[in-house]
Design a protein around this motif. Sequence first.
Motif, PDB file in Angstrom:
ATOM      1  N   GLY A  50       0.537  -1.367  -0.053  1.00 41.53           N
ATOM      2  CA  GLY A  50       0.477   0.164  -0.262  1.00 41.53           C
ATOM      3  C   GLY A  50       1.207   1.164   0.370  1.00 41.53           C
ATOM      4  O   GLY A  50       1.990   1.375  -0.063  1.00 41.53           O
ATOM      5  N   LEU A  51       0.233   2.599   0.419  1.00 39.30           N
ATOM      6  CA  LEU A  51       0.693   3.859   0.401  1.00 39.30           C
ATOM      7  C   LEU A  51       2.324   3.363   1.140  1.00 39.30           C
ATOM      8  O   LEU A  51       2.032   3.190   2.298  1.00 39.30           O
ATOM      9  CB  LEU A  51       0.090   4.907   0.232  1.00 39.30           C
ATOM     10  CG  LEU A  51      -0.595   5.276  -0.236  1.00 39.30           C
ATOM     11  CD1 LEU A  51      -1.666   6.134   0.623  1.00 39.30           C
ATOM     12  CD2 LEU A  51      -0.062   5.748  -1.821  1.00 39.30           C
ATOM     13  N   GLN A  52       2.946   4.493   1.093  1.00 37.28           N
ATOM     14  CA  GLN A  52       4.251   4.271   1.808  1.00 37.28           C
ATOM     15  C   GLN A  52       4.375   5.713   1.637  1.00 37.28           C
ATOM     16  O   GLN A  52       4.277   6.243   0.263  1.00 37.28           O
ATOM     17  CB  GLN A  52       5.334   3.751   1.440  1.00 37.28           C
ATOM     18  CG  GLN A  52       5.054   2.067   1.165  1.00 37.28           C
ATOM     19  CD  GLN A  52       5.124   2.040   3.407  1.00 37.28           C
ATOM     20  OE1 GLN A  52       5.868   2.340   3.867  1.00 37.28           O
ATOM     21  NE2 GLN A  52       3.639   1.334   2.700  1.00 37.28           N
ATOM     22  N   GLN A  53       5.670   6.807   2.397  1.00 31.90           N
ATOM     23  CA  GLN A  53       6.041   8.030   1.665  1.00 31.90           C
ATOM     24  C   GLN A  53       6.632   8.391   0.610  1.00 31.90           C
ATOM     25  O   GLN A  53       6.323   9.553   0.111  1.00 31.90           O
ATOM     26  CB  GLN A  53       6.872   8.175   3.446  1.00 31.90           C
ATOM     27  CG  GLN A  53       7.350   9.880   3.360  1.00 31.90           C
ATOM     28  CD  GLN A  53       6.622  10.727   3.643  1.00 31.90           C
ATOM     29  OE1 GLN A  53       5.435  10.200   4.237  1.00 31.90           O
ATOM     30  NE2 GLN A  53       6.101  11.942   2.935  1.00 31.90           N
ATOM     31  N   GLN A  54       7.285   7.082   0.418  1.00 36.45           N
ATOM     32  CA  GLN A  54       7.407   7.740  -0.937  1.00 36.45           C
ATOM     33  C   GLN A  54       6.834   7.921  -2.179  1.00 36.45           C
ATOM     34  O   GLN A  54       6.886   8.903  -3.557  1.00 36.45           O
ATOM     35  CB  GLN A  54       9.126   7.007  -2.215  1.00 36.45           C
ATOM     36  CG  GLN A  54       8.241   5.558  -2.066  1.00 36.45           C
ATOM     37  CD  GLN A  54       8.923   4.122  -1.041  1.00 36.45           C
ATOM     38  OE1 GLN A  54       8.889   4.618   0.214  1.00 36.45           O
ATOM     39  NE2 GLN A  54       8.169   3.015  -1.862  1.00 36.45           N
ATOM     40  N   HIS A  55       5.386   7.324  -2.071  1.00 39.81           N
ATOM     41  CA  HIS A  55       4.603   7.834  -2.580  1.00 39.81           C
ATOM     42  C   HIS A  55       3.999   8.821  -2.547  1.00 39.81           C
ATOM     43  O   HIS A  55       3.294   9.485  -3.686  1.00 39.81           O
ATOM     44  CB  HIS A  55       3.685   6.615  -3.150  1.00 39.81           C
ATOM     45  CG  HIS A  55       4.044   5.267  -2.771  1.00 39.81           C
ATOM     46  ND1 HIS A  55       4.116   4.256  -1.685  1.00 39.81           N
ATOM     47  CD2 HIS A  55       4.375   4.318  -4.156  1.00 39.81           C
ATOM     48  CE1 HIS A  55       4.091   3.015  -2.182  1.00 39.81           C
ATOM     49  NE2 HIS A  55       4.617   3.307  -3.969  1.00 39.81           N
ATOM     50  N   ILE A  56       3.865   9.558  -1.616  1.00 39.65           N
ATOM     51  CA  ILE A  56       3.261  10.717  -1.089  1.00 39.65           C
ATOM     52  C   ILE A  56       4.132  12.184  -1.873  1.00 39.65           C
ATOM     53  O   ILE A  56       3.381  12.514  -2.522  1.00 39.65           O
ATOM     54  CB  ILE A  56       3.230  10.933   0.143  1.00 39.65           C
ATOM     55  CG1 ILE A  56       1.685   9.335   0.724  1.00 39.65           C
ATOM     56  CG2 ILE A  56       3.066  12.567   0.350  1.00 39.65           C
ATOM     57  CD1 ILE A  56       0.186  10.004  -0.185  1.00 39.65           C
ATOM     58  N   ASP A  57       5.760  11.961  -1.239  1.00 40.48           N
ATOM     59  CA  ASP A  57       6.521  12.442  -2.149  1.00 40.48           C
ATOM     60  C   ASP A  57       6.148  13.104  -3.830  1.00 40.48           C
ATOM     61  O   ASP A  57       6.465  14.000  -4.914  1.00 40.48           O
ATOM     62  CB  ASP A  57       7.932  11.725  -1.638  1.00 40.48           C
ATOM     63  CG  ASP A  57       8.029  12.023  -0.137  1.00 40.48           C
ATOM     64  OD1 ASP A  57       7.067  13.048   0.897  1.00 40.48           O
ATOM     65  OD2 ASP A  57       8.758  11.577   0.104  1.00 40.48           O
ATOM     66  N   ALA A  58       6.313  10.987  -4.433  1.00 43.47           N
ATOM     67  CA  ALA A  58       6.526  11.975  -5.815  1.00 43.47           C
ATOM     68  C   ALA A  58       4.532  11.928  -6.404  1.00 43.47           C
ATOM     69  O   ALA A  58       4.857  12.859  -7.512  1.00 43.47           O
ATOM     70  CB  ALA A  58       6.162  10.045  -6.517  1.00 43.47           C
ATOM     71  N   ALA A  59       3.290  11.651  -5.301  1.00 40.10           N
ATOM     72  CA  ALA A  59       2.673  12.590  -5.643  1.00 40.10           C
ATOM     73  C   ALA A  59       2.720  13.800  -5.559  1.00 40.10           C
ATOM     74  O   ALA A  59       1.668  14.598  -7.072  1.00 40.10           O
ATOM     75  CB  ALA A  59       1.512  11.941  -4.704  1.00 40.10           C
ATOM     76  N   LEU A  60       3.271  14.425  -4.426  1.00 42.27           N
ATOM     77  CA  LEU A  60       3.245  16.016  -4.489  1.00 42.27           C
ATOM     78  C   LEU A  60       3.775  16.641  -5.582  1.00 42.27           C
ATOM     79  O   LEU A  60       4.055  17.527  -6.121  1.00 42.27           O
ATOM     80  CB  LEU A  60       3.635  16.539  -2.776  1.00 42.27           C
ATOM     81  CG  LEU A  60       3.074  16.044  -1.741  1.00 42.27           C
ATOM     82  CD1 LEU A  60       3.846  16.239  -0.597  1.00 42.27           C
ATOM     83  CD2 LEU A  60       2.065  17.201  -1.692  1.00 42.27           C
ATOM     84  N   GLN A  61       5.260  15.824  -5.957  1.00 45.53           N
ATOM     85  CA  GLN A  61       6.076  16.448  -7.052  1.00 45.53           C
ATOM     86  C   GLN A  61       5.088  16.769  -8.096  1.00 45.53           C
ATOM     87  O   GLN A  61       5.113  17.421  -9.149  1.00 45.53           O
ATOM     88  CB  GLN A  61       7.634  15.459  -7.547  1.00 45.53           C
ATOM     89  CG  GLN A  61       8.312  15.846  -6.109  1.00 45.53           C
ATOM     90  CD  GLN A  61       9.412  14.767  -6.777  1.00 45.53           C
ATOM     91  OE1 GLN A  61       9.458  13.925  -7.930  1.00 45.53           O
ATOM     92  NE2 GLN A  61      10.712  14.961  -6.691  1.00 45.53           N
ATOM     93  N   ILE A  62       4.291  15.259  -8.648  1.00 43.38           N
ATOM     94  CA  ILE A  62       3.438  15.715  -9.473  1.00 43.38           C
ATOM     95  C   ILE A  62       2.594  17.236  -9.804  1.00 43.38           C
ATOM     96  O   ILE A  62       2.503  17.908 -10.068  1.00 43.38           O
ATOM     97  CB  ILE A  62       2.620  14.257 -10.527  1.00 43.38           C
ATOM     98  CG1 ILE A  62       3.854  13.591 -11.336  1.00 43.38           C
ATOM     99  CG2 ILE A  62       1.857  15.047 -11.442  1.00 43.38           C
ATOM    100  CD1 ILE A  62       3.412  11.789 -10.800  1.00 43.38           C
TER     101      ILE A  62
END
Length: 158
Positions: free
Chosen positions: A143-155
């Motif tokens: 499931g979601l991990q911090q790296q996914h949130i970081d990548a989502a925010l960059q986009i």
Amino acid sequence: MKFIFLDIDGCLNDHTMMSNGYCGIQDDKVELLNQILAKHEDVFLVISSAWRYMCINKEMTLRGFEQILLTHGVDCYNRIHGITSSDEKYWPETPTSDDWADLTVRARQIEEYVQQHNPQSFVVLDDLDLPVVNLVRTDGKIGLQQQHIDAALQILLK
């Protein structure tokens, strides 16, 4: 306005089944998603998950779906923009098991939603390898991990 196209199973959970045979929503994944929602009021959710069928089948309203997410801690009050369309729209009259496995269907639904609503930016959170731009793919067993949130925010914030 910015959108997160949200898949639930494999993003807000790790596909672990509860004793009733259903997958729930896990608090640690919700906390991660809330990092975006709590700080960025112009980000709205579009439900691309199979969970959207509760609304498509009229078992619940979009507002009711929002209430379900709220009771699980998702900071989404007045933040669900909508749901993607039904899969069956893209299938032949008698669908086969291959139709259910066609990843291009979810990608087309997302692309159509983007074309209809023209967001400033959008990101797709999903555990499937969808052929769509701005995909942040999770491992469905984690499931979601911090790296996914970081990548989502960059986009979302570019």
